[in-house]
Design a protein around this motif. Structure first.
Motif, PDB file in Angstrom:
ATOM      1  N   TYR A  49       0.830  -1.214   0.000  1.00  0.00           N
ATOM      2  CA  TYR A  49       0.000   0.000   0.000  1.00  0.00           C
ATOM      3  C   TYR A  49       0.863   1.262   0.000  1.00  0.00           C
ATOM      4  N   LEU A  50       1.826   1.313   0.911  1.00  0.00           N
ATOM      5  CA  LEU A  50       2.673   2.503   1.004  1.00  0.00           C
ATOM      6  C   LEU A  50       3.448   2.734  -0.281  1.00  0.00           C
ATOM      7  N   ARG A  51       3.923   1.692  -0.890  1.00  0.00           N
ATOM      8  CA  ARG A  51       4.638   1.845  -2.164  1.00  0.00           C
ATOM      9  C   ARG A  51       3.688   2.305  -3.271  1.00  0.00           C
ATOM     10  N   ALA A  52       2.444   1.840  -3.228  1.00  0.00           N
ATOM     11  CA  ALA A  52       1.467   2.247  -4.243  1.00  0.00           C
ATOM     12  C   ALA A  52       1.152   3.738  -4.162  1.00  0.00           C
ATOM     13  N   ILE A  53       1.237   4.319  -2.964  1.00  0.00           N
ATOM     14  CA  ILE A  53       0.967   5.752  -2.824  1.00  0.00           C
ATOM     15  C   ILE A  53       2.256   6.589  -2.869  1.00  0.00           C
ATOM     16  N   GLY A  54       3.382   5.935  -3.214  1.00  0.00           N
ATOM     17  CA  GLY A  54       4.624   6.672  -3.421  1.00  0.00           C
ATOM     18  C   GLY A  54       5.518   6.803  -2.208  1.00  0.00           C
ATOM     19  N   ARG A  55       5.294   6.023  -1.173  1.00  0.00           N
ATOM     20  CA  ARG A  55       6.130   6.074   0.035  1.00  0.00           C
ATOM     21  C   ARG A  55       6.970   4.818   0.116  1.00  0.00           C
ATOM     22  N   ASP A  56       8.266   4.978   0.228  1.00  0.00           N
ATOM     23  CA  ASP A  56       9.154   3.826   0.332  1.00  0.00           C
ATOM     24  C   ASP A  56       8.952   3.153   1.682  1.00  0.00           C
ATOM     25  N   CYS A  57       8.959   1.837   1.693  1.00  0.00           N
ATOM     26  CA  CYS A  57       8.712   1.087   2.924  1.00  0.00           C
ATOM     27  C   CYS A  57       9.518  -0.201   2.901  1.00  0.00           C
ATOM     28  N   LEU A  58      10.181  -0.492   4.019  1.00  0.00           N
ATOM     29  CA  LEU A  58      10.873  -1.758   4.208  1.00  0.00           C
ATOM     30  C   LEU A  58      10.460  -2.347   5.545  1.00  0.00           C
ATOM     31  N   VAL A  59      10.681  -3.651   5.700  1.00  0.00           N
ATOM     32  CA  VAL A  59      10.276  -4.345   6.917  1.00  0.00           C
ATOM     33  C   VAL A  59      11.509  -4.900   7.617  1.00  0.00           C
ATOM     34  N   VAL A  60      11.505  -4.791   8.937  1.00  0.00           N
ATOM     35  CA  VAL A  60      12.510  -5.447   9.762  1.00  0.00           C
ATOM     36  C   VAL A  60      11.819  -6.635  10.412  1.00  0.00           C
ATOM     37  N   ASN A  61      12.272  -7.845  10.070  1.00  0.00           N
ATOM     38  CA  ASN A  61      11.716  -9.046  10.689  1.00  0.00           C
ATOM     39  C   ASN A  61      12.436  -9.270  12.015  1.00  0.00           C
ATOM     40  N   PHE A  62      11.749  -8.961  13.119  1.00  0.00           N
ATOM     41  CA  PHE A  62      12.308  -9.160  14.454  1.00  0.00           C
ATOM     42  C   PHE A  62      11.825 -10.469  15.079  1.00  0.00           C
ATOM     43  N   ASP A  63      11.252 -11.357  14.283  1.00  0.00           N
ATOM     44  CA  ASP A  63      10.751 -12.632  14.797  1.00  0.00           C
ATOM     45  C   ASP A  63      11.776 -13.725  14.500  1.00  0.00           C
ATOM     46  N   PRO A  64      12.531 -14.177  15.511  1.00  0.00           N
ATOM     47  CA  PRO A  64      13.560 -15.187  15.275  1.00  0.00           C
ATOM     48  C   PRO A  64      12.995 -16.553  14.887  1.00  0.00           C
ATOM     49  N   ALA A  65      11.698 -16.739  15.011  1.00  0.00           N
ATOM     50  CA  ALA A  65      11.063 -18.000  14.607  1.00  0.00           C
ATOM     51  C   ALA A  65      10.537 -17.920  13.176  1.00  0.00           C
ATOM     52  N   ASN A  66      10.526 -16.748  12.588  1.00  0.00           N
ATOM     53  CA  ASN A  66      10.008 -16.536  11.232  1.00  0.00           C
ATOM     54  C   ASN A  66      11.171 -16.673  10.248  1.00  0.00           C
ATOM     55  N   GLU A  67      11.753 -17.871  10.257  1.00  0.00           N
ATOM     56  CA  GLU A  67      12.973 -18.078   9.486  1.00  0.00           C
ATOM     57  C   GLU A  67      12.735 -18.922   8.249  1.00  0.00           C
ATOM     58  N   ILE A  68      13.719 -18.933   7.393  1.00  0.00           N
ATOM     59  CA  ILE A  68      13.658 -19.681   6.143  1.00  0.00           C
ATOM     60  C   ILE A  68      13.887 -21.154   6.446  1.00  0.00           C
ATOM     61  N   ILE A  69      12.954 -21.968   6.006  1.00  0.00           N
ATOM     62  CA  ILE A  69      13.117 -23.409   6.095  1.00  0.00           C
ATOM     63  C   ILE A  69      13.334 -23.905   4.668  1.00  0.00           C
ATOM     64  N   HIS A 137      20.297   2.324   1.540  1.00  0.00           N
ATOM     65  CA  HIS A 137      19.084   2.195   0.713  1.00  0.00           C
ATOM     66  C   HIS A 137      18.590   3.564   0.246  1.00  0.00           C
ATOM     67  N   GLU A 138      18.587   4.535   1.141  1.00  0.00           N
ATOM     68  CA  GLU A 138      18.057   5.858   0.798  1.00  0.00           C
ATOM     69  C   GLU A 138      18.979   6.621  -0.153  1.00  0.00           C
ATOM     70  N   GLN A 139      20.260   6.316  -0.135  1.00  0.00           N
ATOM     71  CA  GLN A 139      21.166   6.932  -1.103  1.00  0.00           C
ATOM     72  C   GLN A 139      20.834   6.490  -2.521  1.00  0.00           C
ATOM     73  N   LYS A 140      20.375   5.250  -2.666  1.00  0.00           N
ATOM     74  CA  LYS A 140      20.040   4.685  -3.975  1.00  0.00           C
ATOM     75  C   LYS A 140      18.595   4.955  -4.379  1.00  0.00           C
ATOM     76  N   SER A 141      17.748   5.251  -3.408  1.00  0.00           N
ATOM     77  CA  SER A 141      16.311   5.360  -3.656  1.00  0.00           C
ATOM     78  C   SER A 141      15.944   6.645  -4.394  1.00  0.00           C
ATOM     79  N   PRO A 142      15.046   6.542  -5.375  1.00  0.00           N
ATOM     80  CA  PRO A 142      14.577   7.747  -6.064  1.00  0.00           C
ATOM     81  C   PRO A 142      13.528   8.505  -5.244  1.00  0.00           C
ATOM     82  N   CYS A 143      13.042   7.886  -4.170  1.00  0.00           N
ATOM     83  CA  CYS A 143      12.001   8.502  -3.342  1.00  0.00           C
ATOM     84  C   CYS A 143      12.617   9.604  -2.479  1.00  0.00           C
ATOM     85  N   PRO A 144      12.040  10.820  -2.475  1.00  0.00           N
ATOM     86  CA  PRO A 144      12.650  11.942  -1.744  1.00  0.00           C
ATOM     87  C   PRO A 144      12.403  11.915  -0.233  1.00  0.00           C
ATOM     88  N   THR A 145      11.548  11.020   0.259  1.00  0.00           N
ATOM     89  CA  THR A 145      11.267  10.979   1.689  1.00  0.00           C
ATOM     90  C   THR A 145      12.030   9.836   2.340  1.00  0.00           C
TER      91      THR A 145
END
Length: 195
Positions: A49-69, A137-145
């Motif tokens: 949603y945030l990307r669709a309205i022009g806002r850059d967004c990333l997620v930090v996964n702080f769940d140590p059980a939400n790992e790649i199997i 990331h923000e140095q490379k990002s075209p998004c001004p915010t």
């Protein structure tokens, strides 16, 4: 030469004691709730949603059980089975539950508690990693915010009620990381319909 507002914001990302500049104000959400309530799904949808309205967004996964199997269906070039783009995945970059359970012979609850206490003890290092990756990331990002950050936390309630690790991590994010965070608590709709 004139700088755009985005260039000025990106250039002010680092704290500089000599010039008495403060770190840039960052915004995000702490997403928590019971296991299976849809935290990861929410983070994925909010990021889209945030990307669709022009806002850059990333997620930090702080769940140590939400790992790649690893499975035979995983593409070897794909590092994540998480549905969202991560800034930091604690399972890959810091600590993960399966390794802790195996090495320390702990069960799932004891392992999660150990992981959160480990993250708490190393929270300043984790914040440094988040900050450096955001700057890059923000140095490379075209998004001004600035990039909006979602923090996907584990769902076990005892991690929040019987231990201060999550509280300490959140304090580091707000005080030293200069994040202004909203808390988003998700609950299973079934519990609302049938109390």
């Amino acid at each position: 030469s004139k700088q755009s507002s985005g260039d000025m914001m990106r250039n002010n990302n680092n704290f500089d004691n000599k010039n008495k500049r403060f770190p840039i104000q960052r915004y995000g959400q702490i997403v928590y709730g019971s296991p299976g309530s849809g935290k990861t799904t929410y983070c994925n949808g909010m990021q889209q949603y945030l990307r669709a309205i022009g806002r850059d967004c990333l997620v930090v996964n702080f769940d140590p059980a939400n790992e790649i199997i690893p499975t035979s269906s995983n593409n070897s070039s794909d590092n994540s089975t998480l549905p969202y783009d991560t800034l930091l995945d604690v399972c890959q970059d810091v600590i993960n539950l399966n390794s802790v359970m195996e090495e320390l012979k702990l069960g799932p609850n004891g392992g999660l508690l150990y992981c959160l206490e480990y993250m708490d003890k190393h929270s300043k290092d984790i914040l440094d990693l988040i900050s450096s990756r955001l700057d890059e990331h923000e140095q490379k990002s075209p998004c001004p915010t600035t990039t909006y950050v979602l923090f996907d936390f584990p769902g076990q309630v005892e991690l929040f009620t019987h231990n201060t690790s999550v509280q300490n991590i959140c304090q580091i994010l707000t005080k030293e990381g200069n994040f202004r965070l909203a808390a988003v608590q998700l609950i299973d709709a079934h519990h609302c319909l049938e109390p």
